[in-house]
Design an enzyme around this catalytic site. Structure first.
Site, PDB file in Angstrom:
ATOM      1  CG  ASP A 216      -8.895  -6.732  -2.537  1.00 42.27           C
ATOM      2  OD1 ASP A 216      -8.667  -7.685  -3.295  1.00 42.27           O
ATOM      3  OD2 ASP A 216      -8.325  -6.548  -1.461  1.00 42.27           O
TER       4      ASP A 216
ATOM      5  CG  ASP B  82      -6.105  -3.754   4.696  1.00 44.23           C
ATOM      6  OD1 ASP B  82      -7.306  -3.797   4.416  1.00 44.23           O
ATOM      7  OD2 ASP B  82      -5.266  -3.142   4.004  1.00 44.23           O
TER       8      ASP B  82
ATOM      9  NE  ARG C   2     -10.207   2.067  -4.160  1.00 44.16           N
ATOM     10  CZ  ARG C   2     -11.278   2.822  -4.287  1.00 44.16           C
ATOM     11  NH1 ARG C   2     -12.153   2.584  -5.225  1.00 44.16           N
ATOM     12  NH2 ARG C   2     -11.492   3.827  -3.471  1.00 44.16           N
TER      13      ARG C   2
ATOM     14  CG  ASN D 102      -2.124  -0.977   0.943  1.00 42.93           C
ATOM     15  OD1 ASN D 102      -2.234  -1.563  -0.141  1.00 42.93           O
ATOM     16  ND2 ASN D 102      -2.971  -1.151   1.937  1.00 42.93           N
TER      17      ASN D 102
HETATM   18  C1  UD1 Z   1      -6.702   1.727   1.331  1.00 47.41           C
HETATM   19  C2  UD1 Z   1      -5.966   0.403   1.229  1.00 47.41           C
HETATM   20  C3  UD1 Z   1      -6.809  -0.747   1.739  1.00 47.41           C
HETATM   21  C4  UD1 Z   1      -7.332  -0.439   3.137  1.00 47.41           C
HETATM   22  C5  UD1 Z   1      -8.016   0.938   3.171  1.00 47.41           C
HETATM   23  C6  UD1 Z   1      -8.461   1.367   4.557  1.00 47.41           C
HETATM   24  C7  UD1 Z   1      -4.550   0.661  -0.717  1.00 47.41           C
HETATM   25  C8  UD1 Z   1      -4.245   0.248  -2.115  1.00 47.41           C
HETATM   26  N1  UD1 Z   1      -5.638   0.150  -0.162  1.00 47.41           N
HETATM   27  O1  UD1 Z   1      -7.838   1.649   0.460  1.00 47.41           O
HETATM   28  O2  UD1 Z   1      -5.995  -1.925   1.767  1.00 47.41           O
HETATM   29  O3  UD1 Z   1      -8.272  -1.434   3.492  1.00 47.41           O
HETATM   30  O4  UD1 Z   1      -7.110   1.945   2.680  1.00 47.41           O
HETATM   31  O5  UD1 Z   1      -7.376   1.378   5.434  1.00 47.41           O
HETATM   32  O6  UD1 Z   1      -3.819   1.427  -0.099  1.00 47.41           O
HETATM   33  N2  UD1 Z   1     -14.672   6.254   0.840  1.00 47.41           N
HETATM   34  C9  UD1 Z   1     -15.725   7.022   0.384  1.00 47.41           C
HETATM   35  N3  UD1 Z   1     -15.463   7.996  -0.549  1.00 47.41           N
HETATM   36  C10 UD1 Z   1     -14.207   8.235  -1.022  1.00 47.41           C
HETATM   37  C11 UD1 Z   1     -13.145   7.444  -0.547  1.00 47.41           C
HETATM   38  C12 UD1 Z   1     -13.405   6.463   0.383  1.00 47.41           C
HETATM   39  O7  UD1 Z   1     -16.872   6.849   0.788  1.00 47.41           O
HETATM   40  O8  UD1 Z   1     -14.030   9.145  -1.839  1.00 47.41           O
HETATM   41  C13 UD1 Z   1     -14.948   5.196   1.828  1.00 47.41           C
HETATM   42  C14 UD1 Z   1     -14.645   3.810   1.251  1.00 47.41           C
HETATM   43  O9  UD1 Z   1     -15.735   3.309   0.509  1.00 47.41           O
HETATM   44  C15 UD1 Z   1     -14.377   3.017   2.498  1.00 47.41           C
HETATM   45  C16 UD1 Z   1     -13.659   4.026   3.394  1.00 47.41           C
HETATM   46  O10 UD1 Z   1     -14.034   5.299   2.900  1.00 47.41           O
HETATM   47  O11 UD1 Z   1     -15.574   2.636   3.122  1.00 47.41           O
HETATM   48  C17 UD1 Z   1     -12.140   3.842   3.415  1.00 47.41           C
HETATM   49  O12 UD1 Z   1     -11.616   4.104   2.143  1.00 47.41           O
HETATM   50  P1  UD1 Z   1     -10.120   4.586   1.889  1.00 47.41           P
HETATM   51  O13 UD1 Z   1      -9.493   4.975   3.197  1.00 47.41           O
HETATM   52  O14 UD1 Z   1     -10.149   5.607   0.799  1.00 47.41           O
HETATM   53  O15 UD1 Z   1      -9.434   3.259   1.395  1.00 47.41           O
HETATM   54  P2  UD1 Z   1      -8.642   2.972   0.058  1.00 47.41           P
HETATM   55  O16 UD1 Z   1      -7.684   4.086  -0.216  1.00 47.41           O
HETATM   56  O17 UD1 Z   1      -9.590   2.579  -1.017  1.00 47.41           O
END
Ligand code: UD1
Length: 434
Positions: free
Chosen positions: A119, A320, A95, A25
């Site tokens: 994922d 995670d 992703r 990540n």
């Molecule tokens: C990253 C990690 C993933 C980890 C997650 C949370 C990578 C490649 N992946 O994913 O392994 O599980 O952080 O620690 O680094 N959300 C919204 N709107 C947005 C963005 C996010 O509603 O614009 C929500 C998502 O749907 C989710 C939550 O916020 O429910 C967390 O998302 P986010 O922290 O952005 O995770 P990722 O960056 O996708």
């Protein structure tokens, strides 16, 4: 094509040392940040995982070329021939492809990006990425699954803005950060995510010449620099706390005594506290000069104790880690209540654990896990990267043979999990599915 499967048998206590690889990540985001400056970058401590290859293919299509000098060293060459278009066939495989949005928009003022895959758990919107960038002057049009982003100022540069995130999203923080380094003026990201991988990205950007205050905190202040002033750099990828946690869980369910070289206690404080509550001892080792010396030593013997826990953004218990902790609870003494605060759909591996004899009831954001004295081996399937690794750990705690399919998920994020566990004395092998 016959995919391999992983066969695991219970083997008793684990012993020895395991080197913890660099973080998936982090490295994927560092690679995307290579779009920000021309020149030659060298990344070390790169995990040898499939997602690095997929990200390299995507960046190559955009014009940032890379080659592995050895399995853990990646050279990236940005010769200035970037085309800010990310094609669907590559984007849908990972992703983290969304992470090209910030660098490309900030540097070139336009980008055409298909919506990302990766994922498949729960819905993963990008509204916070887009609203943050909009506050900096970007406009977006969504057409046939493609986000067309542009900046309609005469010099195509974003401008600084004060952004307060509704939720400390990892991806949104990273995209706004990597766009802001080239924006005119100062950008403030409040309620920013502060995972160690984001601090690693900030440090990388600073090494490239970016001006960032508040690294590691929930308030990042980015003073934009003129496009063309950032330069390529060399960087060592931060150690993977999730892979480290996987070996901690393996020792927790098997017993034994193992040293995790490179694991950093200061990135896993909450998890280590909860592991102590479960009866697992983890202590820093050596004085190797790093912030937490040479790594961590873990000891476990006897039955684990149950705990309740909830997932939260860093520094809370990472989502995670959850499949690993749930797996530990399946064989612990007592009942544990688990609350998922990030992804409602993220309990799908529960059915696979139930096939191994686990007593779990999951509903929406919650699961109740009643520990059983032994799991029993069975054929199971890896639903995603972390759940797949947790099923390997479950197999170590199960009588008889556990046979895991869909192991390509594990290969996306784990650098030789089977080889590393074998070296610690686990009875585990990859075999042809035929
Ligand atoms: C990253 C990690 C993933 C980890 C997650 C949370 C990578 C490649 N992946 O994913 O392994 O599980 O952080 O620690 O680094 N959300 C919204 N709107 C947005 C963005 C996010 O509603 O614009 C929500 C998502 O749907 C989710 C939550 O916020 O429910 C967390 O998302 P986010 O922290 O952005 O995770 P990722 O960056 O996708």
């Amino acid at each position: 094509m016959n995919e391999e499967r992983i066969v695991i048998r219970r083997a008793g206590p684990l012993h020895g040392e395991v080197a913890i690889p660099g973080a998936k990540n982090s490295v994927l985001k560092l690679m995307a940040a290579g779009l920000l400056a021309d020149g030659c970058f060298t990344l070390t401590n790169v995990p040898d995982i499939a997602d690095v290859t997929i990200m390299a293919d995507l960046l190559n299509a955009i014009g940032l070329r890379s080659e592995r000098l050895d399995p853990h060293t990646l050279r990236m060459v940005n010769d200035g021939s970037i085309i800010p278009v990310a094609p669907y066939e590559l984007v849908e495989r990972i992703r983290a492809s969304i992470n090209v949005l910030g660098p490309l928009l900030g540097r070139f003022g336009c980008v055409s990006l298909s919506l990302p895959g990766g994922d498949d758990f729960g819905s993963r919107p990008i509204d916070m990425h887009l609203s943050g960038l909009q506050a900096m002057g970007a406009t977006f049009e969504m057409r046939h699954g493609v986000v067309e982003a542009s900046v309609s100022t005469p010099d195509s540069r974003l401008h600084g803005a004060e952004i307060v995130l509704d939720f400390p999203s990892v991806g949104a923080t990273e995209n706004i950060l990597t766009a802001a380094v080239h924006a005119k003026g100062t950008t403030v990201i409040d309620h920013a995510a502060r995972e160690p991988e984001i601090a690693d990205l900030c440090n990388f950007l600073v090494e490239m010449g970016a001006e960032i205050e508040g690294v590691g905190s929930s308030r990042l202040v980015i003073h934009g620099v003129e496009p063309g002033t950032l330069h390529a750099t060399d960087h060592r990828v931060v150690t993977d706390r999730i892979q480290a946690a996987t070996y901690l869980a393996a020792v927790a369910v098997s017993g034994g005594e193992v040293v995790l070289r490179g694991a950093r206690a200061e990135h896993m404080e909450m998890l280590l506290r909860r592991l102590a509550d479960m009866g697992v001892t983890v202590l820093p080792v050596g004085d190797g000069g790093g912030e937490s010396g040479d790594g961590l030593a873990v000891w476990a013997s006897g039955r684990l104790r149950s705990i309740d826990f909830a997932t939260l953004p860093y520094p809370g218990i990472a989502t995670d880690y959850k499949p690993l902790l749930v797996t530990m609870l399946t064989v612990a003494d007592g009942v544990g209540i688990v609350t998922e605060n990030l992804y409602p759909g993220r309990f799908r591996y529960v059915e696979e654990l139930q096939r191994l004899g686990a007593d779990i009831r999951a509903d929406g954001h919650h699961a109740v896990v009643r520990g059983v004295s032994r799991l029993s081996g069975a054929p199971v399937r890896a639903p995603d990267i972390r759940a797949g690794a947790a099923l390997v750990v479950a197999g170590l705690a199960a009588d008889g043979e556990t046979s895991l399919t869909d192991v390509h998920h594990i290969d996306r994020g784990y650098d030789d999990l089977v080889g590393r566990l074998t070296a610690l004395g686990a009875d585990i092998e990859r075999v042809d599915s035929a």
